[in-house]
Each structure stands twice: as C-alpha cells, then as structure tokens.
Design a protein around this motif. Structure first.
Motif, PDB file in Angstrom:
ATOM      1  N   VAL A   8       5.930   7.815   3.344  1.00  0.00           N
ATOM      2  CA  VAL A   8       4.960   7.233   4.282  1.00  0.00           C
ATOM      3  C   VAL A   8       5.635   6.096   5.071  1.00  0.00           C
ATOM      4  N   HIS A   9       6.359   5.264   4.362  1.00  0.00           N
ATOM      5  CA  HIS A   9       7.053   4.139   5.004  1.00  0.00           C
ATOM      6  C   HIS A   9       8.037   4.662   6.058  1.00  0.00           C
ATOM      7  N   ALA A  50       4.072  13.763   2.186  1.00  0.00           N
ATOM      8  CA  ALA A  50       3.822  12.794   1.108  1.00  0.00           C
ATOM      9  C   ALA A  50       2.527  13.145   0.377  1.00  0.00           C
ATOM     10  N   TYR A  51       1.485  13.438   1.145  1.00  0.00           N
ATOM     11  CA  TYR A  51       0.198  13.767   0.520  1.00  0.00           C
ATOM     12  C   TYR A  51       0.243  15.120  -0.170  1.00  0.00           C
ATOM     13  N   THR A  87      -5.908  11.267  -8.502  1.00  0.00           N
ATOM     14  CA  THR A  87      -6.560  11.552  -7.219  1.00  0.00           C
ATOM     15  C   THR A  87      -7.007  10.247  -6.545  1.00  0.00           C
ATOM     16  N   LYS A  88      -7.534   9.328  -7.357  1.00  0.00           N
ATOM     17  CA  LYS A  88      -7.959   8.040  -6.786  1.00  0.00           C
ATOM     18  C   LYS A  88      -6.758   7.287  -6.203  1.00  0.00           C
ATOM     19  N   ALA A  89      -5.622   7.380  -6.898  1.00  0.00           N
ATOM     20  CA  ALA A  89      -4.422   6.665  -6.427  1.00  0.00           C
ATOM     21  C   ALA A  89      -3.936   7.255  -5.098  1.00  0.00           C
ATOM     22  N   ILE A  90      -4.124   8.567  -4.901  1.00  0.00           N
ATOM     23  CA  ILE A  90      -3.765   9.172  -3.601  1.00  0.00           C
ATOM     24  C   ILE A  90      -4.670   8.555  -2.518  1.00  0.00           C
ATOM     25  N   GLY A  91      -5.941   8.370  -2.883  1.00  0.00           N
ATOM     26  CA  GLY A  91      -6.877   7.731  -1.937  1.00  0.00           C
ATOM     27  C   GLY A  91      -6.423   6.321  -1.563  1.00  0.00           C
TER      28      GLY A  91
END
Ligand code: GRG
Length: 293
Positions: free
Chosen positions: A78-79, A123-124, A137-141
């Motif tokens: 992402v960076h 990345a996703y 899943t929450k951490a992906i959010g």
C-alpha cells in the motif's frame, strides 16, 4: 541500541523475503511490464519502517508470525502504491525516489498508474484470500480505512485541492494526519486488532501511532530543507519550491524539531502503561526523530 538495529534489520530482511515470495507466486498471471513495474517500486529499497512496526507490534502482542508477515507485506505494498502515485507529474511531479528513478520515469505514466492501482488491489487480495478469522478480517478493514478516503486518499486530495491556497494550521495538521499519519497509525492498530487487544492497550498503541505519525511528517518537512537530494534519495527542497505550508515554514527548523521531539516523548511515555516489552517501539520512535532520510 545495538540489539535494536540488529532486530530492525532482521525484521526488514523478513519483509523483503516475504515480498519476494508473494511476487514469485503472482508472476505467471500478470503482463510482464505490469509485474516489473509493481515489483520495481515495492523492492527498490526504503526503510520498511511501516512493515517493521507491524512485525514488532505483532511480536509484542504474540500474534502468529505468518499473519504478521501477511500484513507487513500488504502495508508495504500500500505504501509503495502511494509513493508511485505521489511522484506522478499530476501530483508531486518528481523524478527520483529511494535514490532511483521514479516508477513513471522507468515505465511511463500509464504503466505507473496501473502499477499503483495494481499494488493497492494486490495488497487486499493477498490478505482477503487468507482471511480466516474475524480479527483478520477486521484488521484488513483497519488497513483499508487508513489507505482510503478518510486516510491517505483524504490527505493527498486535500493537499492537492488546497495547493496555492491559504490554509490554516489546523487544516495542515489534518492533511498530515491523514496523508502520512493514518498508515503509520494502522501499523500499530492492525496488530492490536489481530491480537484482540483490550481497549486500553488499543488506545495506547493508537495514540503512540498518531504521535509518531505526526513526528514522522514534521521530520520529513525538516529533512526537505536540511538534507541533500542524495541523502534523501529524492529531490530535496521540493516544499520550498512549491511554497508549501509545512511545519518548517510556520515555525522554522529548530521549533519544528522541538515539536517533533515533544510528540516522540509523549509517544514513548504513553507506552509505560501497557504490560508488554515495548522497548522496540520506543527505540523506533527515537529512530523516527533522528532519521536522516
Ligand atoms: C494509492 C493509497 C494510495 C494513495 C494515492 C498519491 C497519494 C494518493 C498519496 C500520497 C501519500 C504520501 C506519499 C504521503 C507521504 C508519506 C511519506 C512521508 C512517505 C515517505 O515515507 P518513508 O520515508 O519512505 O518511510 P521509504 O522510502 O523509506 O519507504
């Protein structure tokens, strides 16, 4: 600090190996030029401070190493995607990044645009295909939020929209908090989410992330005027040339560094209340203050 630098380099090496592995698997499915362009920007150096923060915080909170690696690699993708887009002629219009020609200089603007979008999506995809728990899943959010319209994209779009306009210091802080701080903050809150950390621990880590994020951007502003292009690996003096509002423009170099130091001290003292060995995080905060590139 000797052990610290050793540990930092170990984390960095692990991230670099992790990125290589992910890219090796994807090679056959992508057009050659897109693959080369994406890989160029995610493997062409960089301090890996975000990925290192993810690995170190996960280690501190006893998150499984492979899960930690998935997120460290994704955060670096992402960076890298944001750096590719940041350097484009329609954005910061730079030619050099990490001491090498920018992605669009090597591959052309169209490919660089695809590479940035490709890396973000990759990345996703890399994470979502492995998501096997609510925490994962929450951490992906958390990552998506940091990269998105209330995080990096918000900060960068405000930066572009307000270019050449009078803005107040609060607006500047919002730009920095979103553009630079959001992803750094997520490097602390992703591990806390994966570990289902208690709310007090989550708050301490989030505050730590916010403070080092602010300090990171202030130091970036200072380095823009105090370092050379070869030290920075990118064109120095860009903010001055664009007459950008920065901490240095408002307060001068010395006061700006003092403000960064205050943020770092506050970040470190906040760590005292968590019941884990947070020395590595404290040393990373000091590194952010004393970095030369
Ligand atoms: C594709 C997510 C996405 C966003 C597009 C262009 C853009 C919108 C955002 C730009 C965000 C940006 C580049 C902010 C600056 C952050 C910053 C200070 C980067 C430098 O980080 P370092 O010093 O770089 O950690 P290295 O090279 O060491 O990795």
């Amino acid at each position: 600090m000797t052990n610290y630098y050793h540990d930092y380099d170990e984390y960095k090496l692990e991230i670099e190996q992790g990125i290589e592995e992910v890219f090796k698997k994807a090679k056959k499915d992508m057009p050659r030029e897109l693959y080369d362009s994406m890989k160029y920007s995610v493997t062409n150096g960089g301090k890996r401070i975000r990925g290192v923060l993810v690995l170190a915080t996960c280690h501190m909170l006893n998150v499984d190493f492979y899960t930690a690696m998935d997120f460290a690699v994704a955060v670096e993708m992402v960076h890298a995607s944001s750096l590719i887009h940041d350097d484009l002629p329609c954005m910061d219009d730079d030619t050099m990044r990490r001491g090498k020609p920018c992605n669009h200089i090597v591959f052309g603007e169209a490919v660089a645009l695809y590479a940035g979008v490709g890396l973000l999506n990759f990345a996703y995809e890399h994470l979502l295909l492995k998501a096997d728990s609510i925490q994962y899943t929450k951490a992906i959010g958390v990552l998506a939020r940091a990269a998105g319209v209330t995080g990096i994209v918000k900060g960068q779009s405000m930066d572009i929209l307000y270019e050449g306009k009078e803005i107040d210091f609060e607006t500047l802080k919002t730009i920095h908090k979103s553009k630079t701080g959001a992803l750094i903050n997520a490097c602390l809150t992703i591990p806390a989410t994966l570990a289902s950390a208690s709310q007090p621990t989550m708050d301490v880590l989030s505050n730590f992330g916010s403070s080092i994020g602010v300090a990171f951007q202030i130091v970036d502003d200072v380095l823009d005027v105090t370092s050379t292009s070869s030290e920075l690996g990118k064109t120095a003096g860009k903010d001055l040339e664009a007459d950008k509002l920065t901490h240095v423009k408002v307060f001068g170099v010395d006061k700006a560094m003092k403000m960064a130091e205050e943020e770092i001290n506050s970040a470190i003292s906040g760590l005292e209340s968590i019941l884990c060995d947070s020395c590595f995080l404290a040393d990373t905060a000091k590194l952010i203050l004393n970095r030369r590139n």
